[in-house]
Design an enzyme around this catalytic site. Sequence first.
Site, short mmCIF file in Angstrom:
data_model
loop_
_atom_site.label_atom_id
_atom_site.label_comp_id
_atom_site.label_asym_id
_atom_site.label_seq_id
_atom_site.Cartn_x
_atom_site.Cartn_y
_atom_site.Cartn_z
N THR A 98 3.03 -36.31 27.92
CA THR A 98 1.65 -35.11 28.38
C THR A 98 2.17 -33.38 27.85
O THR A 98 0.95 -32.94 27.04
CB THR A 98 1.75 -34.76 29.83
OG1 THR A 98 1.09 -36.15 31.16
CG2 THR A 98 0.28 -33.47 30.26
N THR A 130 6.11 -21.46 29.81
CA THR A 130 7.32 -21.43 31.62
C THR A 130 8.59 -19.78 30.42
O THR A 130 8.70 -20.27 29.36
CB THR A 130 7.70 -22.43 32.27
OG1 THR A 130 8.66 -21.50 32.66
CG2 THR A 130 8.04 -23.57 30.98
N ASP A 131 8.68 -18.92 31.23
CA ASP A 131 10.03 -18.43 31.36
C ASP A 131 11.49 -20.11 31.14
O ASP A 131 12.14 -19.34 30.66
CB ASP A 131 10.37 -17.43 31.83
CG ASP A 131 10.45 -17.55 33.44
OD1 ASP A 131 10.53 -18.94 33.84
OD2 ASP A 131 11.10 -16.53 34.46
N GLU A 132 10.61 -21.19 31.40
CA GLU A 132 11.84 -21.57 31.45
C GLU A 132 12.34 -22.17 30.67
O GLU A 132 13.31 -23.14 29.81
CB GLU A 132 12.25 -22.60 32.82
CG GLU A 132 11.90 -22.48 34.35
CD GLU A 132 11.71 -24.07 34.65
OE1 GLU A 132 12.43 -24.89 34.95
OE2 GLU A 132 10.68 -23.96 35.65
N TYR A 157 11.53 -30.66 31.59
CA TYR A 157 10.40 -29.93 32.13
C TYR A 157 10.69 -28.93 31.54
O TYR A 157 9.36 -28.84 30.16
CB TYR A 157 10.57 -29.35 33.26
CG TYR A 157 8.90 -28.25 33.09
CD1 TYR A 157 7.89 -28.40 33.24
CD2 TYR A 157 9.57 -27.09 33.97
CE1 TYR A 157 7.05 -27.80 32.59
CE2 TYR A 157 8.27 -26.16 33.72
CZ TYR A 157 7.04 -26.22 33.07
OH TYR A 157 6.38 -25.50 33.36
N LYS A 161 8.38 -28.58 27.82
CA LYS A 161 7.81 -26.73 27.60
C LYS A 161 8.35 -26.27 26.42
O LYS A 161 8.27 -25.55 24.98
CB LYS A 161 7.46 -26.11 28.69
CG LYS A 161 7.09 -26.81 29.50
CD LYS A 161 5.31 -26.88 29.65
CE LYS A 161 4.43 -25.50 29.44
NZ LYS A 161 3.15 -25.92 29.33
N ASN A 186 7.62 -17.75 37.77
CA ASN A 186 7.61 -18.28 38.52
C ASN A 186 6.33 -17.19 38.92
O ASN A 186 6.14 -16.54 39.48
CB ASN A 186 8.64 -18.34 39.82
CG ASN A 186 9.58 -19.65 39.15
OD1 ASN A 186 10.50 -19.53 38.21
ND2 ASN A 186 9.68 -20.24 40.54
N GLY A 290 21.59 -29.46 37.08
CA GLY A 290 21.11 -28.44 35.76
C GLY A 290 20.41 -27.08 36.58
O GLY A 290 19.96 -26.51 35.99
#
Length: 349
Positions: A98, A130-132, A157, A161, A186, A290
């Site tokens: 996706t 995202t900031d991740e 994830y 991204k 978030n 993690g």
Amino acid sequence: MKLLITGGAGFIGSAVVRLAIARGHEVVNLDALTYAACLENVASVSGSDKYAFEHVDIRDRAALDAVFTKHKPDAVMHLAAESHVDRSIDGPADFIETNVTGTFNMLEAARSYWVQAGKPEGFRFHHISTDEVFGSLPNDPEVKFTEDTPYDPRSPYSSSKASSDHLVRAWHETYGLPVVLTNCSNNYGPFHFPEKLVPVIILNALAGKPLPIYGNGANIRDWLFVEDHADALLLVLEKGEFGRSYNIGGENERTNLELVKTLCAILDEKRPKESGSYADQITFVADRPGHDARYAIDPTRIRTELGWRPSVTVEEGLERTVDWYLDNQPWWQALLDRKGVGERLGTKA
């Protein structure tokens, strides 16, 4: 402006759909209606003559081409994504298909449409991320994510991204596709699917269940009210510079334990228990594999270039969120039986 919004039946996407229509835009909501989507999220605008819905999966390139041909959008806001870290640990394939392949399909469908339309100057492709993707920060308030922070994703994830972000930049540099990117902190707020931290805490508290906190609760996040985020996204779409990315943060850093205790205090006031506090239900559980220690956004670019900053503190936003969940039990009750909701996920590692 006619906007093609992918993932518009999801949490953030639906907030963008509602706000865009309120501001007079036409909206085509493209959504595959996977487990976390809910058309009730856009019920308040679904009767508008400015709203259209297309039940399409972004992994289906031919269907995307048909949507572009049919609706001829002025801009794309690409929010459709698998987004739950714990689910990505248990089943990473869906996230690659996706978030990576789906984004590739969106870029190619948008590029084909843009070229065939004569490369109109007003067209733009806004990729929401995202900031991740930036990894984990040390517990130092002086250190925050900027748009120039090197990518260092640490979960399936965030890796998916990060991959999609790189594709978007490559399509701009190689093909000239007019793109803007945003990386947010978030989100929380109304219509949040009940598998993320804030709704889990609210609903477990009301049900008298344990309030699970990973590890010791010291992980820090920068909390962004979803309606503030939607406002920032539309601003970047309209005024952001092509090829540029903008970090969107709430300027509200809190540890997970602090956030949960704030929610408990709000619930104690609004729906008190017969005895004790909801905080008595807090339970520490084994940490996520993690688990990033800290995220924090430096919002200087979006503040100085576009004049945006969040309108609410996390305490104000959480109070509005709790009020919404207390007032909308039929919405969340219907979602509790969906696959994986209420289960501990992300332990297969």
